[in-house]
Enzyme design. Structure first.
Site, short mmCIF file in Angstrom:
data_model
loop_
_atom_site.label_atom_id
_atom_site.label_comp_id
_atom_site.label_asym_id
_atom_site.label_seq_id
_atom_site.Cartn_x
_atom_site.Cartn_y
_atom_site.Cartn_z
CE LYS A 1 -60.74 -26.60 -41.09
NZ LYS A 1 -59.29 -26.90 -40.99
NE ARG B 1 -60.25 -31.38 -35.15
CZ ARG B 1 -60.95 -30.24 -35.10
NH1 ARG B 1 -61.27 -29.63 -36.25
NH2 ARG B 1 -61.32 -29.70 -33.97
#
Length: 271
Positions: free
Chosen positions: A221, A255
């Protein structure tokens, strides 16, 4: 965590959810797995590498992403889920906020609905999840993918996110969903600054205290890029570091894009 006819034991080790973006525009791997055959092959490879769940999404939720019509999203995810249903023991998850897409995915064999709106974006979504007794991941997001990074502000981000998710769990239980089917996700990077994301990881115990499985998604991210200066494709080390911090603070599922490396990480941190 009960997901249709399957129950996951979260007490002995951290579980790994592999990300499969069946999209042309996801921030990390958009376009690589838009072809169904390529998507199925990658999903099976992730399962072979140790993924406990495979999370299949047909609409990007990156900041500023454009919406995808429901029929197009169904056309992307349903054939992949149907092809995987009898070919892997991994649970199948659909990453969507649309009730019609969730219904099509569950009919095709999915076990879990992973919804960035915590089943609130489509008023029909709770009833679809309840009808199938599916597992659900309730993620916290302020705003929408198109607006969420426009100056997000909190007084106490960790307490506010935990309170919001606690209320949402109670609301859904009141609507007839089984508490045992619900998991929570703090929504790292969804309407949060770098400082907010780090504070959520530091104080993940507030989510753990809710008594439901905690899913954490930090893989590749942008906040990791801002911390390290690394491009999307060069954030594996940062991702693993953030994943280790999440496990240490009680996360039950990670995840991730990089399943093999994340499985190795979890085995070591879980010792």
């Amino acid at each position: 965590w009960r997901c249709r006819d399957r129950t996951l034991n979260l007490s002995s080790r951290t579980l790994i959810m592999g990300i499969l973006n069946v999209t042309p525009d996801s921030f990390s791997d958009g376009g690589r797995f838009l072809d169904p055959a390529a998507a199925v092959a990658h999903a099976l490879a992730m399962a072979e590498a140790g993924a406990d769940l495979l999370d299949i999404g047909g609409e990007s939720t990156r900041p500023g992403a454009a919406a995808v019509p429901e029929d197009e999203e169904i056309a992307r995810v349903r054939p992949v889920i149907a092809a995987l249903r009898d070919r892997t023991a991994a649970l199948l998850s659909v990453d969507t906020s649309k009730a019609g897409v969730a219904r099509a995915a569950l009919e095709a064999g999915a076990h879990v609905v992973n919804d960035v709106t915590a089943l609130a974006g489509d008023p029909a979504m709770p009833d679809v999840v309840r009808a199938y007794n599916a597992g659900a991941v309730l993620m916290h997001m302020r705003g929408t993918p198109r607006t969420m990074q426009q100056d997000p502000r909190y007084g106490d981000v960790a307490a506010e996110v935990a309170d919001c998710l606690a209320r949402r769990v109670d609301e859904l239980v009141a609507r007839g969903l089984a508490r045992e089917t619900l998991a929570v996700d703090p929504g790292i990077g969804f309407g949060k600054t770098v400082a907010h994301n780090l504070e959520l990881l530091r104080r993940l115990d507030l989510l753990v205290a809710l008594g439901r499985p905690v899913v954490v998604g930090v893989s590749r991210k942008s906040f990791l890029g801002q911390l390290t200066g690394r491009a999307v494709g060069d954030r594996l080390a940062a991702t693993l570091g953030a994943g280790a911090a999440a496990i240490w603070r009680g996360a039950h599922l990670l995840r991730v894009h990089d399943v093999k490396e994340s499985c190795d990480l979890a085995r070591v941190v879980d010792m």
